[in-house]
Design a protein around this motif. Sequence first.
Motif, PDB file in Angstrom:
ATOM      1  N   ALA A 205      15.558   1.272  -8.627  1.00  0.00           N
ATOM      2  CA  ALA A 205      15.793  -0.131  -8.987  1.00  0.00           C
ATOM      3  C   ALA A 205      15.489  -1.084  -7.839  1.00  0.00           C
ATOM      4  CB  ALA A 205      17.233  -0.307  -9.457  1.00  0.00           C
ATOM      5  N   ASN A 206      15.857  -0.708  -6.615  1.00  0.00           N
ATOM      6  CA  ASN A 206      15.637  -1.583  -5.462  1.00  0.00           C
ATOM      7  C   ASN A 206      14.618  -1.018  -4.476  1.00  0.00           C
ATOM      8  OD1 ASN A 206      17.566  -3.644  -6.201  1.00  0.00           O
ATOM      9  ND2 ASN A 206      19.173  -2.154  -5.720  1.00  0.00           N
ATOM     10  N   ARG A 207      13.885  -0.003  -4.888  1.00  0.00           N
ATOM     11  CA  ARG A 207      12.839   0.568  -4.040  1.00  0.00           C
ATOM     12  C   ARG A 207      11.520  -0.134  -4.366  1.00  0.00           C
ATOM     13  NH1 ARG A 207      14.235   5.360  -1.069  1.00  0.00           N
ATOM     14  NH2 ARG A 207      16.489   5.181  -0.826  1.00  0.00           N
ATOM     15  N   LYS A 208      11.159  -1.126  -3.557  1.00  0.00           N
ATOM     16  CA  LYS A 208       9.969  -1.921  -3.850  1.00  0.00           C
ATOM     17  C   LYS A 208       8.960  -1.943  -2.715  1.00  0.00           C
ATOM     18  CE  LYS A 208      12.744  -4.841  -6.926  1.00  0.00           C
ATOM     19  NZ  LYS A 208      13.217  -6.198  -7.253  1.00  0.00           N
ATOM     20  N   GLY A 209       9.267  -1.241  -1.633  1.00  0.00           N
ATOM     21  CA  GLY A 209       8.353  -1.218  -0.501  1.00  0.00           C
ATOM     22  C   GLY A 209       7.001  -0.641  -0.854  1.00  0.00           C
ATOM     23  N   PHE A 210       6.973   0.417  -1.677  1.00  0.00           N
ATOM     24  CA  PHE A 210       5.705   1.025  -2.062  1.00  0.00           C
ATOM     25  C   PHE A 210       4.890   0.097  -2.955  1.00  0.00           C
ATOM     26  CE2 PHE A 210       8.317   1.925  -5.674  1.00  0.00           C
ATOM     27  CZ  PHE A 210       7.491   2.184  -6.754  1.00  0.00           C
ATOM     28  N   VAL A 211       5.576  -0.757  -3.717  1.00  0.00           N
ATOM     29  CA  VAL A 211       4.889  -1.738  -4.566  1.00  0.00           C
ATOM     30  C   VAL A 211       4.242  -2.814  -3.701  1.00  0.00           C
ATOM     31  CG1 VAL A 211       5.195  -3.480  -6.359  1.00  0.00           C
ATOM     32  CG2 VAL A 211       6.427  -1.313  -6.516  1.00  0.00           C
ATOM     33  N   ILE A 215       0.167  -3.794  -3.259  1.00  0.00           N
ATOM     34  CA  ILE A 215      -0.413  -5.136  -3.416  1.00  0.00           C
ATOM     35  C   ILE A 215      -1.183  -5.544  -2.161  1.00  0.00           C
ATOM     36  CG2 ILE A 215       0.107  -7.573  -3.775  1.00  0.00           C
ATOM     37  CD1 ILE A 215       2.542  -6.729  -5.405  1.00  0.00           C
ATOM     38  N   LYS A 216      -0.606  -5.296  -1.004  1.00  0.00           N
ATOM     39  CA  LYS A 216      -1.267  -5.678   0.242  1.00  0.00           C
ATOM     40  C   LYS A 216      -2.610  -4.972   0.437  1.00  0.00           C
ATOM     41  CE  LYS A 216       2.663  -7.123   3.076  1.00  0.00           C
ATOM     42  NZ  LYS A 216       3.408  -6.898   4.340  1.00  0.00           N
ATOM     43  N   ASN A 217      -2.733  -3.787  -0.133  1.00  0.00           N
ATOM     44  CA  ASN A 217      -3.973  -3.032   0.021  1.00  0.00           C
ATOM     45  C   ASN A 217      -4.825  -2.995  -1.244  1.00  0.00           C
ATOM     46  OD1 ASN A 217      -3.823  -1.549   2.844  1.00  0.00           O
ATOM     47  ND2 ASN A 217      -1.762  -1.467   1.976  1.00  0.00           N
ATOM     48  N   GLY A 218      -4.323  -3.615  -2.320  1.00  0.00           N
ATOM     49  CA  GLY A 218      -5.070  -3.595  -3.572  1.00  0.00           C
ATOM     50  C   GLY A 218      -5.268  -2.191  -4.108  1.00  0.00           C
ATOM     51  N   THR A 219      -4.234  -1.348  -3.944  1.00  0.00           N
ATOM     52  CA  THR A 219      -4.340   0.072  -4.299  1.00  0.00           C
ATOM     53  C   THR A 219      -3.654   0.355  -5.634  1.00  0.00           C
ATOM     54  OG1 THR A 219      -4.220   0.611  -1.938  1.00  0.00           O
ATOM     55  CG2 THR A 219      -3.893   2.412  -3.488  1.00  0.00           C
ATOM     56  N   PRO A 220      -4.341   1.012  -6.573  1.00  0.00           N
ATOM     57  CA  PRO A 220      -3.708   1.356  -7.853  1.00  0.00           C
ATOM     58  C   PRO A 220      -2.485   2.248  -7.666  1.00  0.00           C
ATOM     59  CG  PRO A 220      -6.089   1.622  -7.984  1.00  0.00           C
ATOM     60  CD  PRO A 220      -5.766   1.405  -6.537  1.00  0.00           C
ATOM     61  N   LEU A 221      -1.461   1.982  -8.454  1.00  0.00           N
ATOM     62  CA  LEU A 221      -0.243   2.789  -8.449  1.00  0.00           C
ATOM     63  C   LEU A 221      -0.291   3.804  -9.580  1.00  0.00           C
ATOM     64  CD1 LEU A 221       2.590   0.138  -7.883  1.00  0.00           C
ATOM     65  CD2 LEU A 221       2.095   2.081  -6.401  1.00  0.00           C
ATOM     66  N   GLU A 292      -3.969  -6.110  -8.024  1.00  0.00           N
ATOM     67  CA  GLU A 292      -4.767  -7.133  -7.353  1.00  0.00           C
ATOM     68  C   GLU A 292      -4.319  -7.258  -5.899  1.00  0.00           C
ATOM     69  OE1 GLU A 292      -7.339  -8.931  -8.442  1.00  0.00           O
ATOM     70  OE2 GLU A 292      -7.325  -7.893 -10.379  1.00  0.00           O
ATOM     71  N   LYS A 293      -5.289  -7.282  -5.001  1.00  0.00           N
ATOM     72  CA  LYS A 293      -4.961  -7.351  -3.580  1.00  0.00           C
ATOM     73  C   LYS A 293      -4.469  -8.742  -3.187  1.00  0.00           C
ATOM     74  CE  LYS A 293      -6.795  -6.370   1.030  1.00  0.00           C
ATOM     75  NZ  LYS A 293      -7.948  -5.865   1.815  1.00  0.00           N
ATOM     76  N   ASN A 294      -3.400  -8.764  -2.396  1.00  0.00           N
ATOM     77  CA  ASN A 294      -2.852 -10.009  -1.868  1.00  0.00           C
ATOM     78  C   ASN A 294      -2.144  -9.670  -0.551  1.00  0.00           C
ATOM     79  OD1 ASN A 294      -1.522 -12.350  -1.216  1.00  0.00           O
ATOM     80  ND2 ASN A 294      -0.647 -12.689  -3.253  1.00  0.00           N
ATOM     81  N   ASN A 295      -2.665 -10.169   0.544  1.00  0.00           N
ATOM     82  CA  ASN A 295      -2.106  -9.837   1.858  1.00  0.00           C
ATOM     83  C   ASN A 295      -0.693 -10.357   2.071  1.00  0.00           C
ATOM     84  OD1 ASN A 295      -4.342  -8.385   2.857  1.00  0.00           O
ATOM     85  ND2 ASN A 295      -5.412 -10.301   3.323  1.00  0.00           N
ATOM     86  N   ASN A 296      -0.314 -11.352   1.289  1.00  0.00           N
ATOM     87  CA  ASN A 296       1.024 -11.929   1.445  1.00  0.00           C
ATOM     88  C   ASN A 296       1.664 -12.132   0.069  1.00  0.00           C
ATOM     89  OD1 ASN A 296       3.270 -13.024   2.737  1.00  0.00           O
ATOM     90  ND2 ASN A 296       2.411 -15.106   2.711  1.00  0.00           N
ATOM     91  N   PRO A 297       2.031 -11.031  -0.601  1.00  0.00           N
ATOM     92  CA  PRO A 297       2.567 -11.157  -1.962  1.00  0.00           C
ATOM     93  C   PRO A 297       3.956 -11.793  -1.981  1.00  0.00           C
ATOM     94  CG  PRO A 297       2.785  -8.907  -1.188  1.00  0.00           C
ATOM     95  CD  PRO A 297       1.976  -9.636  -0.154  1.00  0.00           C
ATOM     96  N   ASP A 299       7.777 -12.454  -3.669  1.00  0.00           N
ATOM     97  CA  ASP A 299       8.788 -11.573  -4.262  1.00  0.00           C
ATOM     98  C   ASP A 299       8.597 -11.473  -5.767  1.00  0.00           C
ATOM     99  OD1 ASP A 299       9.885 -11.170  -1.774  1.00  0.00           O
ATOM    100  OD2 ASP A 299      11.497 -12.642  -2.026  1.00  0.00           O
ATOM    101  N   GLU A 300       8.159 -12.567  -6.377  1.00  0.00           N
ATOM    102  CA  GLU A 300       7.940 -12.569  -7.820  1.00  0.00           C
ATOM    103  C   GLU A 300       6.814 -11.605  -8.204  1.00  0.00           C
ATOM    104  OE1 GLU A 300       6.957 -15.695 -11.480  1.00  0.00           O
ATOM    105  OE2 GLU A 300       7.075 -16.422  -9.403  1.00  0.00           O
ATOM    106  N   GLU A 301       5.724 -11.603  -7.416  1.00  0.00           N
ATOM    107  CA  GLU A 301       4.621 -10.675  -7.683  1.00  0.00           C
ATOM    108  C   GLU A 301       5.077  -9.235  -7.548  1.00  0.00           C
ATOM    109  OE1 GLU A 301       0.481 -11.922  -6.152  1.00  0.00           O
ATOM    110  OE2 GLU A 301       1.893 -13.013  -4.872  1.00  0.00           O
ATOM    111  N   VAL A 302       5.863  -8.978  -6.515  1.00  0.00           N
ATOM    112  CA  VAL A 302       6.367  -7.619  -6.294  1.00  0.00           C
ATOM    113  C   VAL A 302       7.273  -7.193  -7.443  1.00  0.00           C
ATOM    114  CG1 VAL A 302       7.806  -6.181  -4.801  1.00  0.00           C
ATOM    115  CG2 VAL A 302       6.173  -7.787  -3.778  1.00  0.00           C
ATOM    116  N   ASP A 303       8.148  -8.075  -7.871  1.00  0.00           N
ATOM    117  CA  ASP A 303       9.072  -7.761  -8.964  1.00  0.00           C
ATOM    118  C   ASP A 303       8.323  -7.491 -10.266  1.00  0.00           C
ATOM    119  OD1 ASP A 303      11.211  -8.045  -7.270  1.00  0.00           O
ATOM    120  OD2 ASP A 303      11.694 -10.097  -7.907  1.00  0.00           O
TER     121      ASP A 303
END
Length: 335
Positions: A205-211, A215-221, A292-297, A299-303
């Motif tokens: 629920a609160n593990r979002k570092g990998f997300v 985003i920072k690397n534009g890498t598929p999950l 989508e890659k974004n160097n500075n995502p 919190d809303e994008e991460v969520d």
Amino acid sequence: MKIEFAPRSIPFERRLQTASVLQWVFSFLGLAQCCIVIFVGLLFTRFWLISALYAAWWAYDWETPNRGGRRVQCIRNCIVWRYMKDYFPITLVKTVELDPAKNYIFGFHPHGILVAGAFLNFCTEATGFSKIFPGLTPYMMMLNVWFRVPFFRDYLMSGGLIPSDKETASYILRKPGGGNVLIIAVGGAQEALDARPGAFTLLLANRKGFVRLAIKNGTPLVPVFSFGENEVFDQVENPKGGWLRRMQDRLQKIMGISLPLFHARGIFQYSIGFIPYRRPIYTVVGKPINVEKNNNPSDEEVDTLHKKYVEELCKLFEEHKLKYNVPEDKHLSFI
């Protein structure tokens, strides 16, 4: 307790399977400590030069784990791992093709006690990763502390294990040409404290570092669920709020590693011990979620991406659970 001993008539191949699992359990529970004792002990013998030379090499080679490590194919292909695979058995299941021109992040669930499925599937070739996913190279993340242990660090790197920090992860995901897979057991060591047969609670629920990393690397999950991962060990009851769980949580915060009081069967008997049960594990790799890659995502994008990832993980679980003996009324829950 009545002890149920193994019959003498067990085929030799099954004994080899048990021996292969025994060495794997030992590598998790005692090999690092043995490596430290050997390194220090040699300094006080006539063989002190071995440790001295290794120390010099160690200093020179210090950053190698953070640069993708140093895998050794003959170790990844060792027959020991094939015997271990057949012990449970463990199966790697592909649901879609993955493009070898891209890099990926595999979110592995659940952690289990000793991440047996992740280790066999991604740190060895026992289940045929390179054949199932041609053109992809797996890198599994592990706690940094283990890469500071002499000799043991080289053993870990030989299988493709790397430290679990942002710099190392970014190095892998930014390697040109694609074809790199970063495997993260998202629940981590803390989730191991809830690992027991029949448990489907994930620390997510609160593990979002990998997300954010994706985003920072534009890498598929890619969500990965390992059916049976929690079934191979029992664990002493440690309800939240109890004295045992409070102590385990405190030690986990101090040491960075969790200490689940697990048990299963023994070497020559089936009643008590630290050898996992012979129960099948099916590690199912889901379909990638484009990012989508974004160097500075924000919190809303991460969520938003985290929510989508959880939905895809639940979908993967629901689509496959009946095939792998999970009752229809069982569903994933998150903490």
